[in-house]
Design an enzyme around this catalytic site. Structure first.
Site, PDB file in Angstrom:
ATOM      1  N   GLU A 267       0.945  -1.236  -0.151  1.00  0.00           N
ATOM      2  CA  GLU A 267      -0.309   0.220   0.358  1.00  0.00           C
ATOM      3  C   GLU A 267       0.632   1.452  -0.064  1.00  0.00           C
ATOM      4  OE1 GLU A 267      -2.927   0.269   3.337  1.00  0.00           O
ATOM      5  OE2 GLU A 267      -3.364  -1.915   2.443  1.00  0.00           O
TER       6      GLU A 267
ATOM      7  N   GLU B 132      -6.001 -10.492  -0.517  1.00  0.00           N
ATOM      8  CA  GLU B 132      -7.473 -10.853   0.016  1.00  0.00           C
ATOM      9  C   GLU B 132      -8.458 -10.287  -0.666  1.00  0.00           C
ATOM     10  OE1 GLU B 132      -5.590  -6.741   2.241  1.00  0.00           O
ATOM     11  OE2 GLU B 132      -3.739  -7.448   2.019  1.00  0.00           O
TER      12      GLU B 132
ATOM     13  N   ASP C 206     -12.494 -10.233  -0.730  1.00  0.00           N
ATOM     14  CA  ASP C 206     -13.922 -10.242   0.242  1.00  0.00           C
ATOM     15  C   ASP C 206     -14.503  -9.200  -0.566  1.00  0.00           C
ATOM     16  OD1 ASP C 206     -12.682  -8.175   1.489  1.00  0.00           O
ATOM     17  OD2 ASP C 206     -12.424  -8.320   2.840  1.00  0.00           O
TER      18      ASP C 206
ATOM     19  N   HIS D  98     -10.702  -5.888  -1.456  1.00  0.00           N
ATOM     20  CA  HIS D  98     -11.703  -5.839  -1.006  1.00  0.00           C
ATOM     21  C   HIS D  98     -12.569  -5.275  -1.681  1.00  0.00           C
ATOM     22  CE1 HIS D  98      -9.327  -6.870   1.975  1.00  0.00           C
ATOM     23  NE2 HIS D  98      -8.292  -5.930   2.001  1.00  0.00           N
TER      24      HIS D  98
ATOM     25  N   ASN E 299       2.188  -5.359  -3.354  1.00  0.00           N
ATOM     26  CA  ASN E 299       0.258  -5.371  -2.866  1.00  0.00           C
ATOM     27  C   ASN E 299      -0.137  -4.184  -2.633  1.00  0.00           C
ATOM     28  OD1 ASN E 299      -1.103  -8.218  -2.002  1.00  0.00           O
ATOM     29  ND2 ASN E 299      -1.273  -6.566   0.221  1.00  0.00           N
TER      30      ASN E 299
HETATM   31  O1  G3I Z   1      -4.015  -8.519  19.512  1.00  0.00           O
HETATM   32  C1  G3I Z   1      -4.712  -6.584  19.647  1.00  0.00           C
HETATM   33  C2  G3I Z   1      -5.881  -6.950  20.491  1.00  0.00           C
HETATM   34  O2  G3I Z   1      -4.121  -7.041  21.861  1.00  0.00           O
HETATM   35  C3  G3I Z   1      -6.426  -5.578  21.974  1.00  0.00           C
HETATM   36  O3  G3I Z   1      -7.208  -6.398  22.504  1.00  0.00           O
HETATM   37  C4  G3I Z   1      -7.290  -5.210  20.219  1.00  0.00           C
HETATM   38  C5  G3I Z   1      -7.566  -4.068  20.981  1.00  0.00           C
HETATM   39  O4  G3I Z   1      -8.526  -3.037  19.799  1.00  0.00           O
HETATM   40  O5  G3I Z   1      -6.796  -5.381  18.968  1.00  0.00           O
HETATM   41  C6  G3I Z   1      -5.928  -6.365  18.631  1.00  0.00           C
HETATM   42  O6  G3I Z   1      -4.949  -5.836  17.529  1.00  0.00           O
HETATM   43  C7  G3I Z   1      -6.158  -5.635  16.258  1.00  0.00           C
HETATM   44  C8  G3I Z   1      -6.130  -6.462  15.239  1.00  0.00           C
HETATM   45  O7  G3I Z   1      -5.988  -6.249  14.130  1.00  0.00           O
HETATM   46  C9  G3I Z   1      -5.921  -7.924  16.007  1.00  0.00           C
HETATM   47  O8  G3I Z   1      -7.508  -8.196  15.500  1.00  0.00           O
HETATM   48  C10 G3I Z   1      -5.752  -3.732  15.604  1.00  0.00           C
HETATM   49  O9  G3I Z   1      -6.197  -3.155  16.518  1.00  0.00           O
HETATM   50  C11 G3I Z   1      -6.571  -4.252  14.714  1.00  0.00           C
HETATM   51  O10 G3I Z   1      -6.368  -2.527  14.263  1.00  0.00           O
HETATM   52  C12 G3I Z   1      -6.338  -5.003  13.078  1.00  0.00           C
HETATM   53  O11 G3I Z   1      -6.658  -5.064  12.987  1.00  0.00           O
HETATM   54  C13 G3I Z   1      -6.573  -5.075  11.083  1.00  0.00           C
HETATM   55  C14 G3I Z   1      -6.138  -4.404  10.305  1.00  0.00           C
HETATM   56  O12 G3I Z   1      -5.289  -5.206   9.011  1.00  0.00           O
HETATM   57  C15 G3I Z   1      -4.923  -3.190  10.654  1.00  0.00           C
HETATM   58  O13 G3I Z   1      -4.188  -2.422   9.551  1.00  0.00           O
HETATM   59  C16 G3I Z   1      -6.888  -6.360  10.743  1.00  0.00           C
HETATM   60  O14 G3I Z   1      -7.372  -7.541  11.936  1.00  0.00           O
HETATM   61  C17 G3I Z   1      -6.197  -7.049   9.031  1.00  0.00           C
HETATM   62  O15 G3I Z   1      -7.228  -7.465   8.614  1.00  0.00           O
HETATM   63  C18 G3I Z   1      -6.572  -5.892   8.662  1.00  0.00           C
HETATM   64  O16 G3I Z   1      -5.987  -6.596   7.230  1.00  0.00           O
HETATM   65  C19 G3I Z   1      -5.358  -5.486   5.959  1.00  0.00           C
HETATM   66  C20 G3I Z   1      -3.748  -5.569   5.848  1.00  0.00           C
HETATM   67  O17 G3I Z   1      -2.755  -6.733   6.313  1.00  0.00           O
HETATM   68  C21 G3I Z   1      -3.776  -4.978   4.376  1.00  0.00           C
HETATM   69  N1  G3I Z   1      -4.816  -4.286   3.553  1.00  0.00           N
HETATM   70  C22 G3I Z   1      -6.011  -4.508   4.231  1.00  0.00           C
HETATM   71  C23 G3I Z   1      -6.371  -5.388   5.113  1.00  0.00           C
HETATM   72  C24 G3I Z   1      -7.825  -4.556   6.060  1.00  0.00           C
HETATM   73  O18 G3I Z   1      -7.544  -3.683   6.339  1.00  0.00           O
END
Ligand code: G3I
Length: 440
Positions: A134, A242, A244, A214, A177
């Site tokens: 990105e 990715e 969906d 997405h 990517n």
């Molecule tokens: O693990 C912590 C947890 O300990 C905490 O309590 C909780 C509270 O908010 O957060 C948890 O972490 C979260 C993490 O996902 C795991 O669930 C983060 O806040 C959250 O921001 C994070 O989101 C991820 C996101 O990327 C961040 O940018 C998503 O799971 C993940 O699916 C998403 O994936 C991205 C790709 O990497 C790049 N392209 C876009 C895609 C969708 O946004």
């Protein structure tokens, strides 16, 4: 094949029938849930760690690396013979704050060290790395987005990251990517395309482009297959990384899968999660399994589309013997002539005991754009063409012909397009193979 007794019963097996993979993003924290693990292990033959290989997970403080949850996903994948996509080495998001606070020279060495340590840890286990994620801006600019890397290191940080990555693990495929690069005419798509074209022309190591995919409920843009084919014609693999789709309409999933299947170098598809329950956009219920791991209509649509097959992926690794140096034809470009004129030249891009791969460049050498083209050559009788991509194979008397497809007949003056084919042969490919080009 579709509708026959031979149709595969899982997503991974159905994708494998055309030489592709079908993967899912997973979270290590869910692998202990039996329905999650069994659905994932049964249906998919590739994996991307959803968060576990990102910078904040692998190097939360400078020089202190932690790979525990990523290792868990890798072990599970290896136990099931799955391909692993590494995601991601250099990204502005999920970046620990210490990285953003470094001076330019410190940031450069931190980035190099991060790529080196993470790739070394997983060396030999990763099919493809999202080296840079990105880096382009949304909207009309077609330029790089602001980030600590861009702002302190300038445009060259992407190239630098790819060169570093290649030096650490020369066997992993190196991908760029991004999202919102699926519609061909978008400025962001064009910006990424021009970067990849530039990299390929200057020998910067890049092997693949990931289209995150997405999508909203209407699914992919109409020209998605064209976008994939245009990138592939630069000489890179393309992957849906990715996927969906909001509300998961079966028809939108079908057309997305078909877009990949129509491009020989589209090597696989990854959906961004196993179940709607844990999707990053769970409110949109965008995945193939519902919150109770029930198969949705979209699941059946994807399975059927994969079983119906498509353009087969050419081998990317020769089965035996190292690649020979690609011979090139002597220049055959005629002087500029008024009206549409084309010229064809070829290179051997791969060869192995029993076959070889050719890339043909069709150049528009006149003063007007081509609207159609056909390349003709005398294919040696003992070297049969087994597959062709980005062109339609035919014959003209004793000659073999390749005619443009619906998406690459138009070529502006001075521009070029490419197609490729595989040949079965006990012999080395001909070092000179005269090719002619006509404008019909
Ligand atoms: O693990 C912590 C947890 O300990 C905490 O309590 C909780 C509270 O908010 O957060 C948890 O972490 C979260 C993490 O996902 C795991 O669930 C983060 O806040 C959250 O921001 C994070 O989101 C991820 C996101 O990327 C961040 O940018 C998503 O799971 C993940 O699916 C998403 O994936 C991205 C790709 O990497 C790049 N392209 C876009 C895609 C969708 O946004």
């Amino acid at each position: 094949m579709a509708g026959t007794a031979h149709a595969a019963g899982t997503l991974g097996a159905a994708a494998a029938s055309s030489g592709r993979y079908f993967g899912a993003a997973v979270a290590a924290s869910h692998l202990g849930e039996s329905a999650y693990a069994s659905t994932f292990d049964t249906e998919f033959n590739a994996v991307t760690p959803e968060n576990e290989m990102k910078w904040d997970a692998t190097e939360p403080s400078r020089g202190s690396f932690s790979f525990g949850s990523a290792d868990q996903i890798v072990s599970n994948a290896q136990a099931h013979g799955m391909k692993i996509r590494g995601h991601t080495l250099v990204w502005h998001s999920q970046l620990p704050s210490w990285v953003g606070n470094l001076s330019a020279s410190d940031l450069q060495s931190a980035m190099d060290n991060h790529i080196t340590q993470v790739m070394t840890h997983f060396k030999g286990k990763i099919y493809a790395w999202d080296v840079v994620n990105e880096a382009f801006a949304d909207g009309a600019s077609g330029q790089h987005r602001s980030s600590p890397f861009q702002d302190k290191l300038g445009n060259g940080f992407i190239e630098h990251a790819f060169r570093t990555a290649r030096s650490v693990d020369p066997d992993a495929k190196l991908c760029y990517n991004d999202y919102n690069i699926e519609n061909w005419t978008d400025a962001k798509t064009q910006g990424v395309y021009n970067m990849v074209k530039d990299f390929k022309s200057r020998g910067v190591p890049i092997d693949c482009v990931g289209f995150q995919s997405h999508f909203g409920s209407s699914g992919p843009p109409a020209g998605f297959a064209t976008t994939l084919a245009n990138f592939a014609s630069l000489g890179v693999d393309v992957q849906l990384t990715e996927l969906d789709i909001a509300q998961a309409p079966a028809s939108a999933y079908t057309s997305t899968v078909q877009a990949c299947l129509s491009v020989a170098r589209c090597t696989g598809i990854t959906v961004w999660g196993v179940t709607d329950k844990y999707s990053w956009r769970s409110g949109d219920t965008p995945l193939l399994f519902d919150g109770n791991y029930g198969k949705k209509a979209a699941y059946t649509a994807v399975l059927n589309a994969l079983n119906a097959g498509g353009a087969t992926t050419p081998p990317t690794t020769p089965p035996t013997s190292p690649p020979t140096t690609p011979p090139t034809t002597p220049p055959t470009t005629p002087p500029p002539t008024s009206g549409p004129v084309c010229a064809a030249s070829y290179a051997v891009t791969n060869s192995w005991a029993g076959g070889y791969q050719i890339e043909v460049t069709v150049k528009s050498t006149g003063t007007a754009a081509l609207s159609a083209w056909t390349v003709l050559w005398n294919q040696p009788a003992d070297q049969t063409v087994s597959q062709m991509w980005n062109a339609v194979q035919g014959t003209n008397g004793s000659l073999t012909t390749a005619h443009n497809t619906s998406y690459n007949g138009s070529v502006a003056p001075g521009a070029s397009t490419t197609f490729g084919y595989l040949a079965n042969s006990a012999d080395a490919p001909a070092s000179t193979l005269p090719m002619s080009c006509t404008i019909s």
